[in-house]
Design an enzyme around this catalytic site. Structure first.
Site, PDB file in Angstrom:
ATOM      1  N   ILE A  92       0.818  -1.384   0.013  1.00  0.00           N
ATOM      2  CA  ILE A  92       0.066  -0.114   0.056  1.00  0.00           C
ATOM      3  C   ILE A  92       0.746   1.252   0.083  1.00  0.00           C
ATOM      4  CG2 ILE A  92      -0.487   0.430   2.554  1.00  0.00           C
ATOM      5  CD1 ILE A  92      -3.251   0.648   1.856  1.00  0.00           C
ATOM      6  N   ASN A 112      -2.935   2.096  15.621  1.00  0.00           N
ATOM      7  CA  ASN A 112      -3.377   1.602  16.812  1.00  0.00           C
ATOM      8  C   ASN A 112      -3.781   2.877  17.476  1.00  0.00           C
ATOM      9  OD1 ASN A 112      -1.022   2.994  18.034  1.00  0.00           O
ATOM     10  ND2 ASN A 112       0.259   1.081  17.499  1.00  0.00           N
ATOM     11  N   VAL A 115       1.375  -2.773   8.754  1.00  0.00           N
ATOM     12  CA  VAL A 115       1.350  -1.807   7.764  1.00  0.00           C
ATOM     13  C   VAL A 115       1.454  -0.249   8.187  1.00  0.00           C
ATOM     14  CG1 VAL A 115      -1.322  -1.679   7.951  1.00  0.00           C
ATOM     15  CG2 VAL A 115      -0.206  -1.169   5.751  1.00  0.00           C
ATOM     16  N   ASP A 116       1.165  -0.266   9.605  1.00  0.00           N
ATOM     17  CA  ASP A 116       1.556   1.207  10.145  1.00  0.00           C
ATOM     18  C   ASP A 116       3.011   1.508  10.175  1.00  0.00           C
ATOM     19  OD1 ASP A 116       0.851   3.317  11.828  1.00  0.00           O
ATOM     20  OD2 ASP A 116       0.690   2.242  13.580  1.00  0.00           O
ATOM     21  N   SER A 134      -7.313  -5.008  10.719  1.00  0.00           N
ATOM     22  CA  SER A 134      -7.464  -5.893  11.885  1.00  0.00           C
ATOM     23  C   SER A 134      -6.972  -7.386  11.688  1.00  0.00           C
ATOM     24  CB  SER A 134      -8.762  -5.768  12.393  1.00  0.00           C
ATOM     25  OG  SER A 134      -8.963  -4.611  13.224  1.00  0.00           O
ATOM     26  N   THR A 135      -6.364  -7.796  10.119  1.00  0.00           N
ATOM     27  CA  THR A 135      -6.200  -9.300  10.126  1.00  0.00           C
ATOM     28  C   THR A 135      -4.870  -9.566  10.193  1.00  0.00           C
ATOM     29  OG1 THR A 135      -6.500  -9.015   7.603  1.00  0.00           O
ATOM     30  CG2 THR A 135      -8.467  -8.963   8.481  1.00  0.00           C
ATOM     31  N   VAL A 187      -1.752  -8.292  13.202  1.00  0.00           N
ATOM     32  CA  VAL A 187      -1.468  -8.387  14.590  1.00  0.00           C
ATOM     33  C   VAL A 187      -2.823  -8.424  15.520  1.00  0.00           C
ATOM     34  CG1 VAL A 187      -0.107  -7.229  16.485  1.00  0.00           C
ATOM     35  CG2 VAL A 187       0.721  -7.421  14.165  1.00  0.00           C
ATOM     36  N   TYR A 188      -3.950  -7.866  14.896  1.00  0.00           N
ATOM     37  CA  TYR A 188      -5.232  -7.833  15.609  1.00  0.00           C
ATOM     38  C   TYR A 188      -5.928  -8.905  15.407  1.00  0.00           C
ATOM     39  CZ  TYR A 188      -4.325  -2.769  17.139  1.00  0.00           C
ATOM     40  OH  TYR A 188      -3.909  -1.605  17.910  1.00  0.00           O
TER      41      TYR A 188
HETATM   42  P1  ADP Z   1      -3.571  -4.744  12.432  1.00  0.00           P
HETATM   43  O1  ADP Z   1      -2.884  -4.460  13.679  1.00  0.00           O
HETATM   44  O2  ADP Z   1      -5.063  -3.881  12.327  1.00  0.00           O
HETATM   45  O3  ADP Z   1      -4.173  -6.420  12.366  1.00  0.00           O
HETATM   46  P2  ADP Z   1      -1.612  -5.284  10.469  1.00  0.00           P
HETATM   47  O4  ADP Z   1      -0.612  -4.185   9.987  1.00  0.00           O
HETATM   48  O5  ADP Z   1      -0.841  -6.149  11.650  1.00  0.00           O
HETATM   49  O6  ADP Z   1      -2.708  -4.618  11.244  1.00  0.00           O
HETATM   50  O7  ADP Z   1      -2.107  -6.008   9.388  1.00  0.00           O
HETATM   51  C1  ADP Z   1      -3.156  -5.597   8.441  1.00  0.00           C
HETATM   52  C2  ADP Z   1      -2.822  -6.273   7.086  1.00  0.00           C
HETATM   53  O8  ADP Z   1      -1.896  -5.415   6.539  1.00  0.00           O
HETATM   54  C3  ADP Z   1      -2.370  -7.571   7.093  1.00  0.00           C
HETATM   55  O9  ADP Z   1      -2.994  -8.425   6.106  1.00  0.00           O
HETATM   56  C4  ADP Z   1      -1.038  -7.404   6.845  1.00  0.00           C
HETATM   57  O10 ADP Z   1      -0.362  -8.481   6.072  1.00  0.00           O
HETATM   58  C5  ADP Z   1      -0.964  -6.241   5.957  1.00  0.00           C
HETATM   59  N1  ADP Z   1       0.059  -5.265   5.570  1.00  0.00           N
HETATM   60  C6  ADP Z   1       1.413  -5.449   6.178  1.00  0.00           C
HETATM   61  N2  ADP Z   1       2.174  -4.461   5.673  1.00  0.00           N
HETATM   62  C7  ADP Z   1       1.417  -4.114   4.367  1.00  0.00           C
HETATM   63  C8  ADP Z   1       1.941  -3.108   3.273  1.00  0.00           C
HETATM   64  N3  ADP Z   1       2.891  -2.563   3.278  1.00  0.00           N
HETATM   65  N4  ADP Z   1       0.661  -2.736   2.433  1.00  0.00           N
HETATM   66  C9  ADP Z   1      -0.389  -3.491   2.509  1.00  0.00           C
HETATM   67  N5  ADP Z   1      -0.767  -4.279   3.426  1.00  0.00           N
HETATM   68  C10 ADP Z   1      -0.047  -4.649   4.446  1.00  0.00           C
END
Ligand code: ADP
Length: 173
Positions: free
Chosen positions: A11, A24, A33-34, A117-118, A120-121
């Site tokens: 993304i 968060n 992703v954050d 949310s899918t 770490v959450y």
């Molecule tokens: P949450 O804490 O809301 O679960 P995460 O970042 O742990 O957020 O995961 C949410 C989704 O984002 C997961 O499917 C993860 O694989 C995905 N993700 C991680 N990095 C990226 C990225 N650079 N671009 C798009 N999606 C990502």
């Protein structure tokens, strides 16, 4: 497919008016992703986020995109999965709805979401995909000012879940 697209990508590389961050409650960065969004946007993003005083679960706040190809980042906080009886479904739907509402208020026409949310959450991805797409379609049906919504999946399993959810929705129409 119309205005809704599902792609396998990172993304932080997406050139849209806005990308959504699965943040968060502190809005001060984290993993997944954050972390990727903060790294790609640069330290000015964290500086702006510090002024926002956090964000409640299910709500959304907007910042500029800084070094990202996207103009804005919409930060939303998904629910942590606690088994499904803790309002998780409603809170996840609220993330998509409130992010899209904030997009409209800011004149945003193209927006990209991660799978909120899918990671770490731990929200189950098939269930999350149905909720996400259901909410996005409901919103698009009532709003013509958004031109394009992209679900950006980061792995094949997530992509499959969203494509299946889209098929199910289209079969019902
Ligand atoms: P949450 O804490 O809301 O679960 P995460 O970042 O742990 O957020 O995961 C949410 C989704 O984002 C997961 O499917 C993860 O694989 C995905 N993700 C991680 N990095 C990226 C990225 N650079 N671009 C798009 N999606 C990502």
């Amino acid at each position: 497919m119309g205005r809704m697209h599902i792609i396998l990508d990172d993304i932080t590389k997406i050139k849209a008016d806005a990308i959504v961050n699965a943040a968060n409650n502190t809005l001060l960065g984290g993993g997944g992703v954050d972390g990727a969004i903060h790294r790609a946007a640069g330290s000015e993003l964290l500086e702006e986020c510090r002024k926002l005083n956090g964000c409640e679960t299910g709500r959304a706040k907007i910042t500029k995109g800084y070094n990202l190809p996207a103009k804005y980042v919409i930060h939303t906080v998904g629910p942590v999965w606690h088994g499904g009886n803790d309002n998780e479904d409603q809170l996840l739907a609220a993330c998509y709805r409130n992010s899209l509402e904030l997009a409209i208020e800011n004149g945003i026409k193209t927006i990209a979401f991660p799978s909120i949310s899918t990671g770490v959450y731990r929200f189950p991805v098939r269930r999350a995909a149905k909720i996400a797409l259901g909410e996005i379609f409901r919103f698009l049906n009532g709003n013509s000012s958004i031109d394009k919504v992209v679900m950006v999946c980061f792995d094949e399993k997530t992509m499959e879940a969203y494509v299946e959810a889209l098929d199910e929705i289209e079969e019902k129409r």
